[in-house]
Design an enzyme around this catalytic site. Structure first.
Site, PDB file in Angstrom:
ATOM      1  N   LYS A 163      43.964  24.684  54.591  1.00 51.04           N
ATOM      2  CA  LYS A 163      43.919  26.417  54.993  1.00 51.04           C
ATOM      3  C   LYS A 163      44.781  26.805  56.156  1.00 51.04           C
ATOM      4  O   LYS A 163      45.384  27.483  56.041  1.00 51.04           O
ATOM      5  CB  LYS A 163      42.537  26.961  54.880  1.00 51.04           C
ATOM      6  CG  LYS A 163      42.279  28.384  55.250  1.00 51.04           C
ATOM      7  CD  LYS A 163      42.845  29.352  54.001  1.00 51.04           C
ATOM      8  CE  LYS A 163      43.052  30.713  54.439  1.00 51.04           C
ATOM      9  NZ  LYS A 163      43.285  31.434  53.452  1.00 51.04           N
TER      10      LYS A 163
ATOM     11  N   LYS B   4      42.721  34.730  64.001  1.00 54.96           N
ATOM     12  CA  LYS B   4      41.867  33.953  64.092  1.00 54.96           C
ATOM     13  C   LYS B   4      42.456  32.611  63.540  1.00 54.96           C
ATOM     14  O   LYS B   4      42.262  31.715  64.214  1.00 54.96           O
ATOM     15  CB  LYS B   4      40.477  34.344  63.422  1.00 54.96           C
ATOM     16  CG  LYS B   4      39.325  33.519  63.403  1.00 54.96           C
ATOM     17  CD  LYS B   4      39.375  32.840  62.082  1.00 54.96           C
ATOM     18  CE  LYS B   4      39.076  33.922  60.724  1.00 54.96           C
ATOM     19  NZ  LYS B   4      38.850  33.173  59.444  1.00 54.96           N
TER      20      LYS B   4
HETATM   21  P1  NAP Z   1      35.145  41.005  56.004  1.00 53.86           P
HETATM   22  O1  NAP Z   1      35.632  41.841  54.809  1.00 53.86           O
HETATM   23  O2  NAP Z   1      35.302  41.061  57.360  1.00 53.86           O
HETATM   24  O3  NAP Z   1      33.635  40.415  55.485  1.00 53.86           O
HETATM   25  C1  NAP Z   1      32.680  39.393  56.129  1.00 53.86           C
HETATM   26  C2  NAP Z   1      31.448  39.665  55.803  1.00 53.86           C
HETATM   27  O4  NAP Z   1      30.306  38.857  56.334  1.00 53.86           O
HETATM   28  C3  NAP Z   1      30.985  41.159  56.193  1.00 53.86           C
HETATM   29  O5  NAP Z   1      30.318  41.765  54.968  1.00 53.86           O
HETATM   30  C4  NAP Z   1      30.147  40.851  57.210  1.00 53.86           C
HETATM   31  O6  NAP Z   1      28.778  41.698  57.353  1.00 53.86           O
HETATM   32  C5  NAP Z   1      29.450  39.500  56.756  1.00 53.86           C
HETATM   33  N1  NAP Z   1      29.174  38.757  58.408  1.00 53.86           N
HETATM   34  C6  NAP Z   1      29.862  38.747  59.308  1.00 53.86           C
HETATM   35  N2  NAP Z   1      29.030  37.964  60.221  1.00 53.86           N
HETATM   36  C7  NAP Z   1      27.829  37.593  59.793  1.00 53.86           C
HETATM   37  C8  NAP Z   1      26.682  37.028  60.393  1.00 53.86           C
HETATM   38  N3  NAP Z   1      26.759  36.736  61.393  1.00 53.86           N
HETATM   39  N4  NAP Z   1      25.539  37.153  59.620  1.00 53.86           N
HETATM   40  C9  NAP Z   1      25.555  37.628  58.023  1.00 53.86           C
HETATM   41  N5  NAP Z   1      26.999  38.107  57.698  1.00 53.86           N
HETATM   42  C10 NAP Z   1      27.836  38.363  58.674  1.00 53.86           C
HETATM   43  O7  NAP Z   1      36.175  39.555  56.047  1.00 53.86           O
HETATM   44  P2  NAP Z   1      36.690  38.745  54.398  1.00 53.86           P
HETATM   45  O8  NAP Z   1      38.300  39.716  54.355  1.00 53.86           O
HETATM   46  O9  NAP Z   1      35.775  39.027  53.386  1.00 53.86           O
HETATM   47  O10 NAP Z   1      36.863  37.381  55.025  1.00 53.86           O
HETATM   48  C11 NAP Z   1      35.996  36.473  54.681  1.00 53.86           C
HETATM   49  C12 NAP Z   1      36.687  35.169  55.051  1.00 53.86           C
HETATM   50  O11 NAP Z   1      37.591  34.814  54.326  1.00 53.86           O
HETATM   51  C13 NAP Z   1      37.540  34.935  56.449  1.00 53.86           C
HETATM   52  O12 NAP Z   1      37.073  33.599  57.033  1.00 53.86           O
HETATM   53  C14 NAP Z   1      38.706  35.061  56.120  1.00 53.86           C
HETATM   54  O13 NAP Z   1      39.667  34.522  56.993  1.00 53.86           O
HETATM   55  C15 NAP Z   1      38.609  34.458  54.680  1.00 53.86           C
HETATM   56  N6  NAP Z   1      39.887  34.784  53.821  1.00 53.86           N
HETATM   57  C16 NAP Z   1      40.054  36.140  53.605  1.00 53.86           C
HETATM   58  C17 NAP Z   1      40.883  36.434  52.819  1.00 53.86           C
HETATM   59  C18 NAP Z   1      41.452  37.974  52.642  1.00 53.86           C
HETATM   60  O14 NAP Z   1      42.431  38.553  51.858  1.00 53.86           O
HETATM   61  N7  NAP Z   1      40.576  39.172  52.918  1.00 53.86           N
HETATM   62  C19 NAP Z   1      41.686  35.701  52.248  1.00 53.86           C
HETATM   63  C20 NAP Z   1      41.443  34.444  52.126  1.00 53.86           C
HETATM   64  C21 NAP Z   1      40.536  33.890  53.068  1.00 53.86           C
HETATM   65  P3  NAP Z   1      28.903  43.083  57.822  1.00 53.86           P
HETATM   66  O15 NAP Z   1      29.171  44.028  56.827  1.00 53.86           O
HETATM   67  O16 NAP Z   1      27.530  43.194  58.555  1.00 53.86           O
HETATM   68  O17 NAP Z   1      30.135  43.286  58.734  1.00 53.86           O
END
Ligand code: NAP
Length: 307
Positions: free
Chosen positions: A170, A238
């Site tokens: 990744k 990150k």
């Molecule tokens: P995001 O929209 O910021 O969602 C993260 C989720 O995790 C939020 O719902 C957040 O809750 C929850 N969370 C954060 N800290 C937490 C904790 N300590 N305890 C419980 N829940 C917690 O991020 P995302 O875009 O879905 O990305 C998630 C992961 O996938 C990341 O590692 C990212 O690098 C990876 N990724 C993302 C993409 C993309 O295109 N978005 C593509 C590939 C990989 P709250 O609602 O309270 O903030």
């Protein structure tokens, strides 16, 4: 198989929904509780915390922002480790440090649990359509057990090695994506300032060696300055931190990645961390003092005479 899903953000919510649609019994947890409501209405059960989710699930999937979040949810107070039965399988699909991933996997084994790292590529559309690319680290036996779940979530599913190997691949993915976004941004600003409409630049490049998936999938982000995430710039930053740390550990220089990292850092300092990572375009535009516009050929003569 009862599946627990923690982290219902941009990626997690559609992924969890696909598992529900595929007929799995689903338990969900998210820090901001209101984000669970929609899935509960669709048939999921809400857990009070990661521990109680662990108690109710055979398999626990996490989709959280970064290493500290995954550590907190898995091994913190009221974490998954406290609730999961021996033999349960944990699958971390977040993008985190391979070192942390290996440590957690070892701690899981010490408790009689099993763990895979299975980060993804393909973004929000891939999560919604169940077409993610999934890169998996861990034992073959655990990979085979998880495979039916991966088949619901993704299209390209690859076992790439032992614990942490998924996160290594990744990091490689994120290096390439950052370099392409930077390259496309530079090409569009140069081409447009020199008098060519940016949509024509994308169309033309797409038919040749420079064609790439980012230009195809993120076309409108670039051309319409639509930077609603998508993939948040701060999350990509990150990931480049993870890649650079791995480069340092293994003695590999990553000069292009360092530049992408510094440019992304500048955008975050400008308050754009929550924008889509294609907002890199705006920094290149700012440095050129030129904003690209489809159809307009501003300053064409002047720019061309300067070349
Ligand atoms: P995001 O929209 O910021 O969602 C993260 C989720 O995790 C939020 O719902 C957040 O809750 C929850 N969370 C954060 N800290 C937490 C904790 N300590 N305890 C419980 N829940 C917690 O991020 P995302 O875009 O879905 O990305 C998630 C992961 O996938 C990341 O590692 C990212 O690098 C990876 N990724 C993302 C993409 C993309 O295109 N978005 C593509 C590939 C990989 P709250 O609602 O309270 O903030």
């Amino acid at each position: 198989m009862k599946v627990g899903f923690i982290g219902l953000g941009i990626m997690g919510k559609p992924m969890a929904r696909n598992l529900l649609k595929a007929g799995y019994q689903l338990v969900v947890y998210n820090r901001t509780q209101s984000k669970m409501d929609e899935l509960v209405r669709e048939g999921a059960e809400a857990a009070q915390n990661p521990r109680s989710l662990g108690e109710k699930s055979d398999v626990v999937i996490t989709m959280l922002p970064d290493s500290p979040d995954v550590k907190e949810v898995i091994e913190g107070v009221d974490g998954v480790f406290e609730g999961a039965e021996k033999g349960s399988l944990l699958i971390d699909m977040s993008t985190i440090s391979p070192i942390v991933s290996r440590e957690l996997s070892q701690k899981a084994r010490d408790r009689g649990l099993r763990m895979l790292d299975a980060p993804v590529s393909g973004g929000e559309p891939g999560a919604e359509q169940g077409t993610l690319s999934i890169m998996v680290g861990g034992s073959v036996q655990d990979y085979e057990k998880a495979y039916p779940l991966f088949e619901v979530l993704g299209k390209t599913i690859t076992h790439v090695g032992e614990a942490g190997a998924g996160q290594v691949v990744k990091a490689c993915n994120q290096i390439v994506v950052a370099s392409i976004i930077g390259g496309v941004s530079e090409a569009l600003v140069l081409g447009a300032k020199a008098g060519v409409s940016p949509d024509l630049i994308i169309d033309t490049l797409s038919g040749g060696l420079a064609g790439n998936k980012i230009m195809e999938v993120r076309r409108n982000n670039f051309l319409e300055h639509d930077f609603k995430p998508g993939f948040k710039l701060e999350l990509h930053h990150k990931d480049l931190g993870i890649a650079l740390a791995a480069g340092r550990k293994y003695g590999v220089s990553l000069p292009l990645t360092s530049i992408s990292d510094q440019l992304q850092g500048a955008l975050i300092a400008k308050g754009k961390g929550e924008k889509d990572h294609t907002a890199m375009l705006t920094l290149i535009e700012e440095m050129a003092q030129y904003e690209i516009t489809v159809g307009e050929r501003k300053g064409q003569d002047q720019s061309l005479s300067g070349i």
